[in-house]
Design a protein around this motif. Structure first.
Motif, short mmCIF file in Angstrom:
data_model
loop_
_atom_site.label_atom_id
_atom_site.label_comp_id
_atom_site.label_asym_id
_atom_site.label_seq_id
_atom_site.Cartn_x
_atom_site.Cartn_y
_atom_site.Cartn_z
N UNK A 323 0.81 -1.21 0.00
CA UNK A 323 0.00 0.00 0.00
C UNK A 323 0.84 1.27 0.00
N UNK A 324 1.93 1.26 0.77
CA UNK A 324 2.74 2.47 0.89
C UNK A 324 3.77 2.63 -0.23
N UNK A 325 4.30 1.54 -0.76
CA UNK A 325 5.44 1.62 -1.67
C UNK A 325 5.12 1.34 -3.14
N UNK A 326 3.89 1.00 -3.47
CA UNK A 326 3.57 0.60 -4.84
C UNK A 326 2.77 1.67 -5.57
N UNK A 327 2.79 1.58 -6.90
CA UNK A 327 2.10 2.58 -7.71
C UNK A 327 0.59 2.48 -7.56
N UNK A 332 -4.83 5.33 -3.76
CA UNK A 332 -4.83 5.74 -5.17
C UNK A 332 -3.47 5.45 -5.74
N UNK A 333 -2.44 6.06 -5.16
CA UNK A 333 -1.04 5.75 -5.44
C UNK A 333 -0.30 5.67 -4.11
N UNK A 334 0.80 4.96 -4.12
CA UNK A 334 1.56 4.79 -2.89
C UNK A 334 2.13 6.09 -2.36
N UNK A 335 2.56 6.05 -1.09
CA UNK A 335 3.05 7.25 -0.40
C UNK A 335 4.56 7.39 -0.47
N UNK A 336 5.27 6.39 -0.97
CA UNK A 336 6.73 6.40 -0.96
C UNK A 336 7.26 5.96 -2.32
N UNK A 337 8.28 6.67 -2.79
CA UNK A 337 8.87 6.32 -4.08
C UNK A 337 10.31 6.80 -4.13
#
Length: 544
Positions: A323-327, A332-337
């Motif tokens: 949930x946090x690291x994926x597109x 909607x979109x992850x929180x970390x990239x």
């Protein structure tokens, strides 16, 4: 500790098999409430249940349910993301994060449980000695590995080698870092002696550590103490600044607490141990030739994955890494990239950029927005198979990694992403680094470095590098290989004494994530509860 005897989790998430049926059976929580300390530890099943209770602590909100991939992963120069998520540890403010005390509490729980296993399983009779020794090896490993994590986070820490039932004294002073490392080395060596090699039929379920894992972490511990103690050198690092991604020179300083340690001796030990691991186990852990295959569900516990935190969809043993690291996320979109500057450090043909980053995806929203990345490669990714994707050049410029994306239930908040503790790729890069520090950029160092380059189809490392430029290249290669994985970048900056210099060189970061750091960020704060109960621990770490 008496409660551990009365209630024992018989099997834990770290030991899931590949069979869903057996997974569900293993995850059933069997409470042995009627069994006390006197009549437990009688059978082999008791011994197995005891070591499983040690692994069980890994999957808690003290450790890898969240804090251990939140605290170190979000705190480096190559990560960006949503301000609401990176505003704590990602902005240098770990005290604002609910899990700030997690590493201290969690790893000391692992140590406490491992101590009980060593005290109780060692004297047992009438059980298979091979299994008994393996269990002792697992306990030694988990204790030594926990101290390795603690010394990296907190510096000098108390050493507790007995359970509270044997030694109820709560007042234990902090030991110097060299003493902590000596305990780490001792435990990991004992672990290696007692554990079985990979593939041994008595080695147990997937998720258990083995001799190769213990030896790999021993090499890593040697390399870490060596780098921390290494004398002043200049290290060149590309900044993650939005306005300038130029390479700047940073002066390495000896990490506090490591001043009297012989770095050369430990680089040599790291070189020897990494060489031994490669010679003995490379055939057991071949590198994947495809980055997509490496992170596919079907390849968990296979190939180069030496040790991973196991998970099981639909159970209590899930996390929110996807949930946090994926597109695609419940957000909607992850929180970390990954930052755009780090993505641009890959060569165009590098599979870690081509396959390891999401280039076309549909947001998990009611509007089903279709995005592509990066904008500079619009000719390649804007229209794919007749479908048009968008990138607004600002909030759509996000390099989402795929490492935690292939899960059983990607559209729910918690799923079965596995978390990598050690990949064989790191063993090669450890050898490259250690060989260079001992003998310079020899053919051995180049061959080890090019193992990850070749599999990623990147160009081979430049010929003719000096010892200094080779060191710079290895650190950059580690960043490319382990992006947003296991806190590798954070700990690399810390152990080489350039964390503050690198972070504070960033004047404007992507998405305005705060990268400014002070001396207090070099170590984590010790929990107030520990300061209040342990009269000999002294003051907190500087600045806390």
């Amino acid at each position: 500790m008496k409660r551990i005897y009365k209630k024992v989790l018989t099997i834990v998430v770290g030991l899931l098999t590949l069979s869903n049926l057996s997974c569900k059976k293993m995850l059933e929580e069997k409470m042995i409430s009627s069994i006390g300390a006197g009549n437990f530890y009688k059978t082999q099943a008791d011994a197995v249940a005891a070591i499983n209770s040690v692994y069980n602590e890994l999957y808690t909100y003290d450790l890898y349910t969240q804090p251990m991939w939140n605290i170190p992963v979000l705190d480096d120069d190559h990560v960006s993301g949503a301000s609401w998520y990176l505003g704590g540890t990602g902005a240098g403010n770990p005290q604002n994060y609910f899990g700030v005390d997690g590493p201290w509490v969690g790893f000391y729980k692992v140590i406490a449980r491992a101590n009980v296993v060593l005290e109780k399983v060692g004297p047992m009779t009438g059980i298979n000695t091979t299994i008994q020794n393996r269990i002792l090896g697992e306990a030694y490993f988990l204790r030594g590995w926990s101290y390795f994590m603690l010394v990296q986070f907190y510096g000098p820490v108390p050493i507790r080698l007995k359970s509270l039932s044997v030694d109820p004294n709560a007042d234990v002073p902090r030991s110097p870092v060299l003493d902590v490392y000596n305990q780490i080395f001792s435990d990991l060596k004992l672990a290696s002696t007692n554990l079985l090699p990979p593939g041994d039929p008595n080695g147990g379920e997937s998720g258990r550590v083995n001799r190769a894992v213990a030896d790999a972490f021993l090499a890593k511990a040697y390399l870490t103490i060596a780098a921390c103690a290494a004398p002043t050198v200049n290290i060149n690092v590309r900044t993650g600044d939005v306005n300038s991604n130029a390479v700047y020179t940073h002066t390495k300083t000896v990490v506090a607490g490591y001043e009297a340690i012989d770095s050369k001796a430990y680089f040599e030990l790291a070189r020897q141990k990494a060489t031994e691991v490669i010679n003995n186990y490379a055939a057991n852990y071949p590198l994947f030739t495809s980055i997509k295959d490496m992170w596919a569900k079907g390849n968990r516990n296979k190939g180069e994955h030496m040790w991973e935190l196991q998970s099981l969809d639909g159970s209590a043993f899930v996390n929110q890494l996807n949930t946090y690291f994926s597109c695609v996320s419940t957000f909607g979109r992850g929180a970390v990239y990954m930052t755009n500057t780090e993505y641009n450090d890959y060569e165009d043909q590098d599979l870690r950029a081509l396959e390891g980053v999401a280039h076309n995806y549909v947001q998990n929203t009611t509007t089903a927005t279709k995005n592509f990345y990066p904008l500079r490669l619009a000719a390649k990714y804007q229209v794919v198979n007749g479908v048009t994707y968008t990138n607004n050049g600002t909030t759509d410029e996000r390099a989402y990694i795929i490492k935690f994306s292939d899960v059983s239930s990607p559209l729910i908040a918690s799923s079965d992403a596995y978390y990598p503790f050690m990949r064989f790729a790191e063993v090669y890069l450890m050898l490259a680094e250690a060989e260079n520090e001992v003998n310079g950029p020899t053919g051995i160092a180049y061959n080890a470095l090019n193992m990850t380059r070749n599999r990623a189809k990147a160009s081979v490392a430049p010929a003719g590098m000096t010892k200094d430029t080779f060191r710079d290249f290895v650190l950059a290669e580690r960043a490319r290989e382990f992006a947003l994985e296991n806190g590798t970048r954070h700990f690399d900056l810390i152990r080489w004494g350039i964390y503050l210099s690198v972070m504070n060189k960033i004047t404007k970061s992507q998405d305005n994530v705060v990268k400014t750091r002070t001396n207090r960020n070099l170590l984590m704060p010790i929990p107030v509860s520990e300061l209040n109960t342990n009269k000999l621990i002294g003051s907190n770490n500087p600045g806390w």
